[in-house]
Design an enzyme around this catalytic site. Structure first.
Site, PDB file in Angstrom:
ATOM      1  N   HIS A 181      33.541  24.265 104.957  1.00  0.00           N
ATOM      2  CA  HIS A 181      34.225  25.497 104.540  1.00  0.00           C
ATOM      3  C   HIS A 181      34.647  26.278 105.787  1.00  0.00           C
ATOM      4  CE1 HIS A 181      32.934  24.640 100.571  1.00  0.00           C
ATOM      5  NE2 HIS A 181      32.177  25.674 100.310  1.00  0.00           N
ATOM      6  N   CYS A 220      27.156  28.964  99.556  1.00  0.00           N
ATOM      7  CA  CYS A 220      27.566  28.323 100.820  1.00  0.00           C
ATOM      8  C   CYS A 220      28.451  29.236 101.687  1.00  0.00           C
ATOM      9  CB  CYS A 220      28.292  27.015 100.523  1.00  0.00           C
ATOM     10  SG  CYS A 220      29.249  27.009  98.994  1.00  0.00           S
TER      11      CYS A 220
HETATM   12  P1  NAP Z   1      26.997  17.581  91.717  1.00  0.00           P
HETATM   13  O1  NAP Z   1      27.382  16.687  92.822  1.00  0.00           O
HETATM   14  O2  NAP Z   1      27.889  17.671  90.530  1.00  0.00           O
HETATM   15  O3  NAP Z   1      25.522  17.169  91.238  1.00  0.00           O
HETATM   16  C1  NAP Z   1      24.870  17.779  90.177  1.00  0.00           C
HETATM   17  C2  NAP Z   1      23.452  17.260  90.076  1.00  0.00           C
HETATM   18  O4  NAP Z   1      22.769  17.940  89.032  1.00  0.00           O
HETATM   19  C3  NAP Z   1      23.382  15.765  89.737  1.00  0.00           C
HETATM   20  O5  NAP Z   1      22.239  15.214  90.350  1.00  0.00           O
HETATM   21  C4  NAP Z   1      23.205  15.806  88.229  1.00  0.00           C
HETATM   22  O6  NAP Z   1      22.597  14.657  87.711  1.00  0.00           O
HETATM   23  C5  NAP Z   1      22.263  16.985  88.109  1.00  0.00           C
HETATM   24  N1  NAP Z   1      22.267  17.511  86.755  1.00  0.00           N
HETATM   25  C6  NAP Z   1      23.300  17.972  86.029  1.00  0.00           C
HETATM   26  N2  NAP Z   1      22.897  18.338  84.786  1.00  0.00           N
HETATM   27  C7  NAP Z   1      21.573  18.088  84.741  1.00  0.00           C
HETATM   28  C8  NAP Z   1      20.571  18.233  83.732  1.00  0.00           C
HETATM   29  N3  NAP Z   1      20.861  18.707  82.517  1.00  0.00           N
HETATM   30  N4  NAP Z   1      19.308  17.866  84.030  1.00  0.00           N
HETATM   31  C9  NAP Z   1      19.006  17.377  85.246  1.00  0.00           C
HETATM   32  N5  NAP Z   1      19.902  17.214  86.237  1.00  0.00           N
HETATM   33  C10 NAP Z   1      21.174  17.573  85.983  1.00  0.00           C
HETATM   34  O7  NAP Z   1      26.809  19.071  92.189  1.00  0.00           O
HETATM   35  P2  NAP Z   1      26.289  19.648  93.616  1.00  0.00           P
HETATM   36  O8  NAP Z   1      27.444  19.969  94.462  1.00  0.00           O
HETATM   37  O9  NAP Z   1      25.230  18.770  94.137  1.00  0.00           O
HETATM   38  O10 NAP Z   1      25.736  21.093  93.224  1.00  0.00           O
HETATM   39  C11 NAP Z   1      24.765  21.330  92.316  1.00  0.00           C
HETATM   40  C12 NAP Z   1      24.362  22.818  92.337  1.00  0.00           C
HETATM   41  O11 NAP Z   1      24.157  23.305  93.645  1.00  0.00           O
HETATM   42  C13 NAP Z   1      25.391  23.748  91.713  1.00  0.00           C
HETATM   43  O12 NAP Z   1      24.694  24.663  90.903  1.00  0.00           O
HETATM   44  C14 NAP Z   1      26.034  24.479  92.845  1.00  0.00           C
HETATM   45  O13 NAP Z   1      26.372  25.771  92.449  1.00  0.00           O
HETATM   46  C15 NAP Z   1      24.900  24.490  93.838  1.00  0.00           C
HETATM   47  N6  NAP Z   1      25.396  24.640  95.186  1.00  0.00           N
HETATM   48  C16 NAP Z   1      26.277  23.776  95.713  1.00  0.00           C
HETATM   49  C17 NAP Z   1      26.730  23.961  97.003  1.00  0.00           C
HETATM   50  C18 NAP Z   1      27.664  23.036  97.615  1.00  0.00           C
HETATM   51  O14 NAP Z   1      28.185  23.347  98.677  1.00  0.00           O
HETATM   52  N7  NAP Z   1      27.894  21.882  97.021  1.00  0.00           N
HETATM   53  C19 NAP Z   1      26.271  24.990  97.746  1.00  0.00           C
HETATM   54  C20 NAP Z   1      25.367  25.852  97.211  1.00  0.00           C
HETATM   55  C21 NAP Z   1      24.940  25.653  95.947  1.00  0.00           C
HETATM   56  P3  NAP Z   1      23.477  13.420  87.131  1.00  0.00           P
HETATM   57  O15 NAP Z   1      24.014  12.685  88.328  1.00  0.00           O
HETATM   58  O16 NAP Z   1      22.462  12.628  86.361  1.00  0.00           O
HETATM   59  O17 NAP Z   1      24.541  14.026  86.278  1.00  0.00           O
HETATM   60  N1  12T Z   2      31.511  27.592  92.119  1.00  0.00           N
HETATM   61  O1  12T Z   2      26.276  27.990  94.476  1.00  0.00           O
HETATM   62  O2  12T Z   2      32.751  25.552  93.231  1.00  0.00           O
HETATM   63  O3  12T Z   2      27.238  29.709  93.584  1.00  0.00           O
HETATM   64  O4  12T Z   2      32.582  25.630  95.411  1.00  0.00           O
HETATM   65  C1  12T Z   2      28.747  27.000  95.071  1.00  0.00           C
HETATM   66  C2  12T Z   2      29.951  26.345  95.137  1.00  0.00           C
HETATM   67  C3  12T Z   2      29.397  28.030  93.039  1.00  0.00           C
HETATM   68  C4  12T Z   2      27.257  28.561  94.000  1.00  0.00           C
HETATM   69  C5  12T Z   2      32.160  25.851  94.264  1.00  0.00           C
HETATM   70  C6  12T Z   2      30.607  27.390  93.104  1.00  0.00           C
HETATM   71  C7  12T Z   2      28.501  27.835  94.033  1.00  0.00           C
HETATM   72  C8  12T Z   2      30.871  26.549  94.165  1.00  0.00           C
END
Ligand code: NAP
Ligand code: 12T
Length: 340
Positions: free
Chosen positions: A246, A133
């Protein structure tokens, strides 16, 4: 023959990025045939809304990707590591939001305003990586400046919201605020320290170099997206008590002479960028104004007189949209327009 609708799987659908995926697919009228919502075992059976209909969440581990055209993944790096290649093998093109494949030379790392042509390289592994991000919003703003003036060095400090760390980190900030106002223990679970009324100069874990992985991602990803290893990047990434959006303080040094006026002129017509820069009227970008919007906002553009060709600026964007789900859906839009 072009299809008129594509079957889409959202992997990590119950997460903050997953929910944003569903909103954005709807808003942008992405031609979705079947939508398949996947998450962990604990969410299996829950229902979520998509286009006014109830859709049941299924367990990722029990599904195959047969018949799915596009997979929008945000389930965490270790989960993508296993399931993105499986999905690709079944013929599903994966756009992955995690850090798992970003630096793989056979996986393109794409920001549509910057390097859309790299999407063609998806054919090698069937996976396209969405950058971090903090990297995305920075390169959207800096690309036109790099093209015109050649950026030699970037020094960036980030002010990252808790939504970047997922839904549990958002709950943690709101619970801590409530607890502290009620004279209770804040309670620290997800983030490394209390975040309410605090700033934490650590995002992700530390490397032996003393930098965090989040900082190293900004360095490596910027070079890969620009296709230019000569750009030097020095980053400090900080978590702040903001829910969404951010912010970044960015200092650049360019090869060619540069002025704030020239930068403003470029950014006024840059795709995906909105200039908000009238400090005398108190106008500059802030997270509260960018939530639920698509652009990267730039302001506080000024000369850095301490070096020959230096500029300082302030960049803000919604990390769940341009920083995550929107960027991935824009990639999918190019895929269906130009490739599949
Ligand atoms: P989050 O709100 O914690 O959501 C995580 C999601 O992944 C939930 O749907 C969870 O399902 C699912 N999950 C976790 N373990 C799993 C498994 N073993 N099998 C299938 N599904 C699983 O996190 P998020 O912010 O959406 O971010 C998730 C990913 O995107 C991270 O890797 C992060 O690095 C990346 N990302 C985030 C951002 C950001 O700005 N937020 C930006 C870029 C990339 P349950 O609800 O069933 O646990
Ligand atoms: N640790 O997608 O915690 O590489 O803000 C995104 C967000 C990793 C990533 C965070 C992180 C990623 C966070």
């Amino acid at each position: 023959m072009k299809k008129n609708a594509y079957n889409v799987a959202v992997v990590g659908a119950t997460g903050v990025v997953g929910q944003e995926f569903l909103k954005i697919l709807e808003e942008r009228k992405f031609p979705v045939g079947e939508i398949r919502l996947l998450a962990s075992e604990k969410s299996a059976g829950l229902t979520m809304q998509f286009k006014g209909a109830d859709e049941v969440v299924r367990e990722l581990a029990r599904e195959t990707f047969e018949g799915i055209d596009i997979g929008l993944f945000s389930p965490g790096a270790s989960v993508s590591a296993v399931y993105a290649p499986k999905a690709a093998k079944a013929g599903c093109i994966v756009v992955d939001n995690t850090s798992q494949f970003r630096m793989d030379p056979d996986v393109p790392l794409v920001v549509p305003e910057v390097n859309p042509g790299d999407i063609a390289k998806y054919k090698k592994k069937g996976i396209i990586a969405n950058p971090n991000c903090s990297t995305i919003q920075m390169v959207v703003a800096l690309k036109p400046i790099h093209d015109a003036f050649r950026i030699k060095r970037i020094v960036v400090s980030t002010y990252q919201s808790v939504s970047g760390a997922g839904k549990e980190a958002m709950e943690e900030l709101s619970n801590q605020i409530k607890n502290l106002f009620n004279m209770k223990e804040a309670g620290v679970k997800v983030l490394p320290h209390r975040i309410a009324f605090n700033c934490i100069p650590q995002i992700d874990s530390f490397l032996d170099s003393g930098y965090t992985k989040e900082e190293q991602k900004m360095v490596n990803e910027t070079k890969k997206i620009f296709g230019d290893d000569s750009v030097k990047v020095s980053a400090t990434t900080v978590r702040v008590p903001v829910f969404v959006g951010h912010s970044e303080s960015v200092n650049i040094e360019t090869e060619k002479p540069i002025t704030p006026e020239a930068v403003k002129k470029l950014l006024k017509k840059a795709p995906g960028v909105t200039l908000v820069d009238d400090p005398k009227k108190g106008e500059y970008p802030m997270p509260i104004d960018c939530v639920d919007t698509d652009d990267v906002y730039v302001g506080r553009i000024r000369q850095d007189d301490t070096v020959p060709n230096g500029i300082n600026m302030w960049i803000v964007s919604d990390n769940l949209r341009k920083g995550a789900a929107l960027n991935a859906v824009q990639i999918a839009e190019i895929l269906i327009r130009d490739y599949i």
